[in-house]
Every structure is written in structure tokens, then in C-alpha cells.
Design an enzyme around this catalytic site. Structure first.
Site, PDB file in Angstrom:
ATOM      1  N   ASN A   1       0.850  -1.194   0.000  1.00  0.00           N
ATOM      2  CA  ASN A   1       0.000   0.000   0.000  1.00  0.00           C
ATOM      3  C   ASN A   1       0.885   1.244   0.000  1.00  0.00           C
ATOM      4  O   ASN A   1       2.113   1.140   0.034  1.00  0.00           O
ATOM      5  CB  ASN A   1      -0.967  -0.021   1.188  1.00  0.00           C
ATOM      6  CG  ASN A   1      -0.233  -0.039   2.505  1.00  0.00           C
ATOM      7  OD1 ASN A   1       0.448   0.915   2.862  1.00  0.00           O
ATOM      8  ND2 ASN A   1      -0.350  -1.144   3.234  1.00  0.00           N
TER       9      ASN A   1
ATOM     10  N   ASP B   1      -4.514  -6.019   5.195  1.00  0.00           N
ATOM     11  CA  ASP B   1      -5.568  -6.842   5.814  1.00  0.00           C
ATOM     12  C   ASP B   1      -5.473  -8.300   5.363  1.00  0.00           C
ATOM     13  O   ASP B   1      -5.905  -9.194   6.073  1.00  0.00           O
ATOM     14  CB  ASP B   1      -6.942  -6.271   5.449  1.00  0.00           C
ATOM     15  CG  ASP B   1      -7.179  -4.950   6.173  1.00  0.00           C
ATOM     16  OD1 ASP B   1      -6.815  -4.872   7.362  1.00  0.00           O
ATOM     17  OD2 ASP B   1      -7.672  -3.996   5.554  1.00  0.00           O
TER      18      ASP B   1
ATOM     19  N   LYS C   1       8.958 -17.347  -9.733  1.00  0.00           N
ATOM     20  CA  LYS C   1       8.217 -16.259 -10.377  1.00  0.00           C
ATOM     21  C   LYS C   1       7.088 -16.827 -11.255  1.00  0.00           C
ATOM     22  O   LYS C   1       7.332 -17.740 -12.060  1.00  0.00           O
ATOM     23  CB  LYS C   1       9.178 -15.427 -11.227  1.00  0.00           C
ATOM     24  CG  LYS C   1       8.521 -14.223 -11.843  1.00  0.00           C
ATOM     25  CD  LYS C   1       9.493 -13.433 -12.687  1.00  0.00           C
ATOM     26  CE  LYS C   1       8.730 -12.400 -13.496  1.00  0.00           C
ATOM     27  NZ  LYS C   1       9.523 -11.771 -14.520  1.00  0.00           N
TER      28      LYS C   1
ATOM     29  N   PRO D   1      -3.336 -11.409  10.688  1.00  0.00           N
ATOM     30  CA  PRO D   1      -3.671 -11.134  12.089  1.00  0.00           C
ATOM     31  C   PRO D   1      -3.899  -9.628  12.261  1.00  0.00           C
ATOM     32  O   PRO D   1      -3.224  -8.824  11.616  1.00  0.00           O
ATOM     33  CB  PRO D   1      -2.418 -11.581  12.849  1.00  0.00           C
ATOM     34  CG  PRO D   1      -1.322 -11.626  11.831  1.00  0.00           C
ATOM     35  CD  PRO D   1      -1.979 -11.938  10.518  1.00  0.00           C
ATOM     36  N   ASP D   2      -4.862  -9.256  13.097  1.00  0.00           N
ATOM     37  CA  ASP D   2      -5.066  -7.843  13.417  1.00  0.00           C
ATOM     38  C   ASP D   2      -4.206  -7.541  14.643  1.00  0.00           C
ATOM     39  O   ASP D   2      -4.572  -7.874  15.773  1.00  0.00           O
ATOM     40  CB  ASP D   2      -6.544  -7.564  13.685  1.00  0.00           C
ATOM     41  CG  ASP D   2      -6.813  -6.072  13.802  1.00  0.00           C
ATOM     42  OD1 ASP D   2      -5.960  -5.356  14.393  1.00  0.00           O
ATOM     43  OD2 ASP D   2      -7.852  -5.609  13.307  1.00  0.00           O
ATOM     44  N   ILE D   3      -3.052  -6.952  14.406  1.00  0.00           N
ATOM     45  CA  ILE D   3      -2.061  -6.752  15.477  1.00  0.00           C
ATOM     46  C   ILE D   3      -2.643  -5.866  16.570  1.00  0.00           C
ATOM     47  O   ILE D   3      -2.529  -6.155  17.762  1.00  0.00           O
ATOM     48  CB  ILE D   3      -0.771  -6.130  14.893  1.00  0.00           C
ATOM     49  CG1 ILE D   3      -0.233  -7.017  13.766  1.00  0.00           C
ATOM     50  CG2 ILE D   3       0.283  -5.942  15.977  1.00  0.00           C
ATOM     51  CD1 ILE D   3       0.835  -6.369  12.911  1.00  0.00           C
TER      52      ILE D   3
ATOM     53  N   PHE E   1      -4.740   3.696  14.544  1.00  0.00           N
ATOM     54  CA  PHE E   1      -4.961   4.665  13.477  1.00  0.00           C
ATOM     55  C   PHE E   1      -6.115   4.184  12.612  1.00  0.00           C
ATOM     56  O   PHE E   1      -6.347   2.977  12.510  1.00  0.00           O
ATOM     57  CB  PHE E   1      -3.691   4.816  12.613  1.00  0.00           C
ATOM     58  CG  PHE E   1      -2.757   5.847  13.173  1.00  0.00           C
ATOM     59  CD1 PHE E   1      -2.092   5.606  14.358  1.00  0.00           C
ATOM     60  CD2 PHE E   1      -2.563   7.059  12.529  1.00  0.00           C
ATOM     61  CE1 PHE E   1      -1.252   6.556  14.899  1.00  0.00           C
ATOM     62  CE2 PHE E   1      -1.714   8.021  13.047  1.00  0.00           C
ATOM     63  CZ  PHE E   1      -1.064   7.762  14.243  1.00  0.00           C
TER      64      PHE E   1
ATOM     65  N   LYS F   1     -14.469   1.597  15.229  1.00  0.00           N
ATOM     66  CA  LYS F   1     -13.204   0.826  15.278  1.00  0.00           C
ATOM     67  C   LYS F   1     -12.626   0.809  16.693  1.00  0.00           C
ATOM     68  O   LYS F   1     -12.120  -0.214  17.153  1.00  0.00           O
ATOM     69  CB  LYS F   1     -12.202   1.466  14.302  1.00  0.00           C
ATOM     70  CG  LYS F   1     -10.998   0.630  14.016  1.00  0.00           C
ATOM     71  CD  LYS F   1     -10.252   1.122  12.804  1.00  0.00           C
ATOM     72  CE  LYS F   1     -11.062   0.912  11.531  1.00  0.00           C
ATOM     73  NZ  LYS F   1     -10.419   1.471  10.353  1.00  0.00           N
TER      74      LYS F   1
ATOM     75  N   LYS G   1     -12.040  -2.818  18.291  1.00  0.00           N
ATOM     76  CA  LYS G   1     -10.688  -3.325  18.551  1.00  0.00           C
ATOM     77  C   LYS G   1     -10.337  -3.244  20.035  1.00  0.00           C
ATOM     78  O   LYS G   1      -9.464  -3.956  20.500  1.00  0.00           O
ATOM     79  CB  LYS G   1      -9.656  -2.547  17.736  1.00  0.00           C
ATOM     80  CG  LYS G   1      -9.910  -2.625  16.232  1.00  0.00           C
ATOM     81  CD  LYS G   1      -8.633  -2.576  15.445  1.00  0.00           C
ATOM     82  CE  LYS G   1      -8.921  -2.557  13.956  1.00  0.00           C
ATOM     83  NZ  LYS G   1      -7.755  -2.904  13.155  1.00  0.00           N
TER      84      LYS G   1
HETATM   85  O1  C5P Z   1      -9.025  -2.118  10.613  1.00  0.00           O
HETATM   86  P1  C5P Z   1      -8.105  -1.082  10.092  1.00  0.00           P
HETATM   87  O2  C5P Z   1      -7.019  -1.640   9.204  1.00  0.00           O
HETATM   88  O3  C5P Z   1      -8.744   0.116   9.463  1.00  0.00           O
HETATM   89  O4  C5P Z   1      -7.405  -0.529  11.417  1.00  0.00           O
HETATM   90  C1  C5P Z   1      -6.322   0.349  11.382  1.00  0.00           C
HETATM   91  C2  C5P Z   1      -5.539   0.217  12.645  1.00  0.00           C
HETATM   92  O5  C5P Z   1      -5.343  -1.154  12.968  1.00  0.00           O
HETATM   93  C3  C5P Z   1      -4.132   0.795  12.522  1.00  0.00           C
HETATM   94  O6  C5P Z   1      -3.737   1.259  13.794  1.00  0.00           O
HETATM   95  C4  C5P Z   1      -3.317  -0.405  12.097  1.00  0.00           C
HETATM   96  O7  C5P Z   1      -1.964  -0.278  12.463  1.00  0.00           O
HETATM   97  C5  C5P Z   1      -3.997  -1.531  12.845  1.00  0.00           C
HETATM   98  N1  C5P Z   1      -3.999  -2.822  12.124  1.00  0.00           N
HETATM   99  C6  C5P Z   1      -3.271  -3.871  12.652  1.00  0.00           C
HETATM  100  N2  C5P Z   1      -3.284  -5.090  12.032  1.00  0.00           N
HETATM  101  C7  C5P Z   1      -4.018  -5.278  10.912  1.00  0.00           C
HETATM  102  C8  C5P Z   1      -4.754  -4.227  10.373  1.00  0.00           C
HETATM  103  C9  C5P Z   1      -4.717  -3.000  11.000  1.00  0.00           C
HETATM  104  O8  C5P Z   1      -2.613  -3.681  13.658  1.00  0.00           O
HETATM  105  N3  C5P Z   1      -4.005  -6.463  10.337  1.00  0.00           N
END
Ligand code: C5P
Length: 416
Positions: free
Chosen positions: A224, A292, A302, A319-321, A339, A353, A357
Site C-alpha cells: 500500500n 488486511d 516467479k 492477524p489484526d495486530i 490509526f 473501530k 478493537k
Molecule cells: O481495521 P483497520 O485496518 O482500518 O485498522 C487500522 C488500525 O489497525 C491501525 O492502527 C493499524 O496499524 C492496525 N492494524 C493492525 N493489524 C491489521 C490491520 C490493522 O494492527 N491487520
């Protein structure tokens, strides 16, 4: 050769005794290529890994290794040696050398010079990951940072001992970049003793920054447009507030903030592992634009254009850290800041959010068409907490970072 700060600089390089000492030879060679004068001092242990002859040949200067050498001392005394430099660089700095520096020992030439110098010191540590993470080493690093010593690295990665994690010597180009920045601080070098303690003194802050790259095959990835500028500015602001900072950075083209422990990662899974390894912390600030999704099966070779048509890439969720950190019962940091980059209904989406979260604050910005959030120098954000949203005017990313850190200090003091 055009004159640069490096070409006129005099570096006193202290080489410690670790397997990474061989990289100090490359550092000398590269510094010499820039025209830098390099005087080398080796510890007794360093001589087990590289020879004084190699260092002397590459630096073009005699190498010193003994405190009580009458010949050396008559040529240039150790006090003079410690002062006739613009910067003292210790690379590699072993756990033992860091401990001796932190304790103010002067039991060999290297530590005597480090104690006698009136110049700033830049340290590039290298050691086994467990040694680096040991409470004693971290205490010594804290002590040295509080004394005004600068750090570059260590970096995370596979180690000579077969383990994996932070402890690798920063690569010579990164050390040279840190040297340039330390030299560029110019007059600040005279002002290196810590003044008053900042509001985050004694706190550990983990910051994530930049994008993640999710590989498709060995040459392609999903990524991104995050530049890492906001996340790096936050790490810098936390350092200025005297925090101990671990910056976990995706691929960016920004220099490592001097004084932070910087862990470079590529993927979301690596970022999660680095964040977990850096815990415990008083605060977590997730400024990274974590992908995501990642590709379910990364091709080993390749992917070629062929007659089988366009390939199909299956994605799986990363994983959503941020959410994981918030739900980490054993070691949730006292304050977690996320963020939100939204294209519409910024405040409403960000507030949702925050609850989903489980974080304490969300910094929300619009990345709709026409905004310059990605890669730009300014940012216009809203700060969302459980009570509501607060809109900040458009300002530089450094100013946004300072305000976030000031708010963090307030939140931390409330939770004491
Ligand atoms: O759900 P979204 O991606 O919009 O959330 C953004 C926030 O979640 C940011 O603080 C980003 O660093 C964190 N994030 C994360 N792991 C992910 C996706 C987003 O920590 N897989």
C-alpha cells in the site's frame, strides 16, 4: 571528491569482540571511501575475531589496543586520542562492552577512551538475541541512552548462533547513515548531557510504521502507499519525550530514528512477531498500514505469463495486530493507540473501530481522493476516545506526532 561532512570527519572506531567484528572492516573501508579519517581501537576480545593488521591496512592508521603501551602513549596519549575525534563509534558493541560503558569502567584502552572522551558516542550493538533482551543489557542500554549515547540497531534477523531476533549488527550503510546524522547534529553535540527528564522518561513505547508487503511470488507483492512518515515522526517524538522506543517498521525509505531500537519487517506476520517480542510496553501506537490480507500460498518461483491465462490469487486474512494487543490479557500496554484511514464518515467509522478493537484512542484521518495523507508532509486528523471526537487543524506530521505523544503522557499519568 566533493567535500561532505563525512569527508572531513574524524571517527574514533572502537571494535568490540564479537562475531560481527568482521563487518567493522567493511565499515572502515566504506568510511575511507568517503574520505573519513578513521582511527581504530580494538578490545582484547576483538583481536580473536579480526586482526589489528587488517584494521590498520584498511584505515591507513596504526591500530591501538593497549592502555599501557609506552610507544603508543608517546606518539599520542589516550586522552588526546579520545578527544581528537568528531565522533566515537563503537561497532560492534558486545553485551560486555555495553555493561562496562554503562558502569563507567576504564579497565582497558577502549573503555578508558569512552570515559575520557568529550565527544558524542554512537553505539552499534551486536549480540545473541537472549543477551540483547536480557534485563541487565536493557538496563545498561537505558542507562547509556539517558547519558546521551546514541544507538543504531541492532537489527532483527537470523543470527550466527542459529537463533532469530534482534541482535544483529546494523549493516555498514545504516551505521554510516547514523554517523552522518550524528555529525549533522553539529552544535547539538556540545549539548548532549540530558537536561530535564521528558514526560515519557522510564516508559517503553512500541510504534509500528509503514506498510507491509505481502509476497505473491519472489518478485511481486501486495502493498500500500504508506510512507511511514507519520509513524516515524511518532517514534521520534516519543524519543524526544525520553521514552525507550521500539519501532517496528515495514519497508520504508526513511532513516531509522537515532536512539530507537528499530526492527525491520516486511509482512504483517513478521510485524506481529516483532511486536510480541518487544512486549511488555507502557504504550503501543499502531501507525502502520498493515495489509488486511496476505496471499494464501506464495509461489516459490516467479509466476510466468503463459497460455493458462491470468493467475488467481487467493487471499487469507492477516492477524489484526492492534486488536490482538488490546486483547492481550497478560501484557496489554496501559495505553493502546490505533490509526484509522477512512475514505468516508471518518469519525463514525473510527469510533466504531475504537470499540471493535478495544483501544483507548484512535487517530483518524481521511485518505479520500484529494487528500495528501499518504506520503505527504502534513496531516489533518481527528482524535477519538470513548467520549467523542476532537478535530485537529491541518499541521505537519511532526506536530501531529508531538500532540499524540503529549496526550499519551497525560493518559499514562492518569493510569498510574
Ligand atoms: O481495521 P483497520 O485496518 O482500518 O485498522 C487500522 C488500525 O489497525 C491501525 O492502527 C493499524 O496499524 C492496525 N492494524 C493492525 N493489524 C491489521 C490491520 C490493522 O494492527 N491487520
Amino acid at each position: 571528491m566533493t567535500a561532505t561532512p563525512l569527508s572531513s570527519a574524524r571517527i574514533l572506531l572502537v571494535v568490540g569482540g564479537g562475531i560481527a567484528a568482521y563487518k567493522s572492516l567493511e565499515l572502515i573501508r566504506r568510511l575511507r571511501d568517503h574520505g573519513t579519517t578513521v582511527r581504530v581501537v580494538m578490545t582484547a576480545a576483538a583481536k580473536h575475531f579480526i586482526t589489528p593488521l587488517s584494521a590498520a591496512t584498511l584505515s591507513g592508521e596504526p591500530v591501538r589496543d593497549e592502555l599501557f603501551s609506552l610507544t603508543d602513549e608517546s606518539l599520542i596519549g589516550h586522552i588526546e586520542l579520545s578527544r581528537a575525534a568528531d565522533l566515537v563509534v563503537v561497532a560492534p558493541a558486545t553485551a560486555n562492552l555495553l555493561a562496562r560503558m554503562a558502569g563507567g569502567l576504564a579497565d582497558d584502552l577502549a573503555t578508558t577512551l569512552l570515559l575520557a572522551t568529550d565527544k558524542r558516542t554512537l553505539v552499534a550493538p551486536a549480540m545473541n538475541v537472549r543477551m540483547w533482551e536480557h534485563a541487565a543489557t536493557q538496563r545498561n542500554v537505558e542507562r547509556l541512552k539517558a547519558d546521551g549515547v546514541l544507538f543504531v540497531g541492532p537489527e532483527a534477523g537470523p543470527m550466527a548462533c542459529g537463533e532469530f531476533g534482534p541482535g544483529r549488527l546494523a549493516e555498514p550503510p545504516a551505521i554510516i547513515e547514523a554517523i552522518e546524522r550524528a555529525l549533522a547534529a553539529g552544535a547539538l553535540l556540545d549539548d548532549w548531557r540530558p537536561r530535564s527528564r521528558g514526560p515519557l522518561s522510564g516508559r517503553h513505547v512500541i510504534v509500528t510504521s509503514g506498510p507491509t508487503y505481502e509476497p505473491i511470488d519472489p518478485v511481486r507483492f501486495l502493498g500500500n502507499r504508506s510512507s511511514g512518515r507519520q509513524g516515524h515522526a511518532i517514534a521520534q517524538a516519543a524519543l524526544s519525550a525520553d521514552a525507550r522506543v521500539t519501532l517496528v517498521s515495514g519497508p520504508v525509505s526513511l532513516p531509522d530514528p537515532i536512539g530507537a531500537t528499530v526492527i525491520h519487517v516486511e509482512t504483517a506476520v513478521e510485524m506481529r512477531a516483532a511486536v510480541e517480542a518487544a512486549l511488555p510496553a507502557d504504550a503501543f501506537i499502531g501507525a502502520a498500514a498493515v495489509a488486511d490480507w496476505r496471499v494464501e500460498t506464495v509461489a516459490g518461483a516467479k509466476i510466468k505469463k503463459g497460455d493458462r491465462g491470468s493467475p488467481t490469487v487467493r487471499l487469507v486474512e492477516n492477524p489484526d495486530i492492534l486488536a490482538e494487543i488490546c486483547n492481550n490479557k497478560a501484557s496489554r500496554p496501559a495505553v493502546v493507540i490505533g490509526f484509522a484511514a477512512e475514505t468516508e464518515d471518518v469519525a463514525a467509522n473510527a469510533s466504531a473501530k475504537l470499540h471493535r478493537k478495544g483501544c483507548d484512542l484512535i487517530v483518524a484521518n481521511s485518505v479520500a481522493k484529494g487528500t495528501s495523507t499518504f506520503g505527504g508532509a502534513t496531516n489533518q486528523v481527528q482524535l477519538i476516545d470513548a467520549k467523542g471526537a476532537e478535530s485537529w487543524p491541518s499541521m505537519s506530521k511532526a506536530d501531529v506526532a508531538d500532540r499524540i505523544i503529549r496526550r499519551l503522557a497525560v493518559e499514562l499519568s492518569k493510569r498510574q
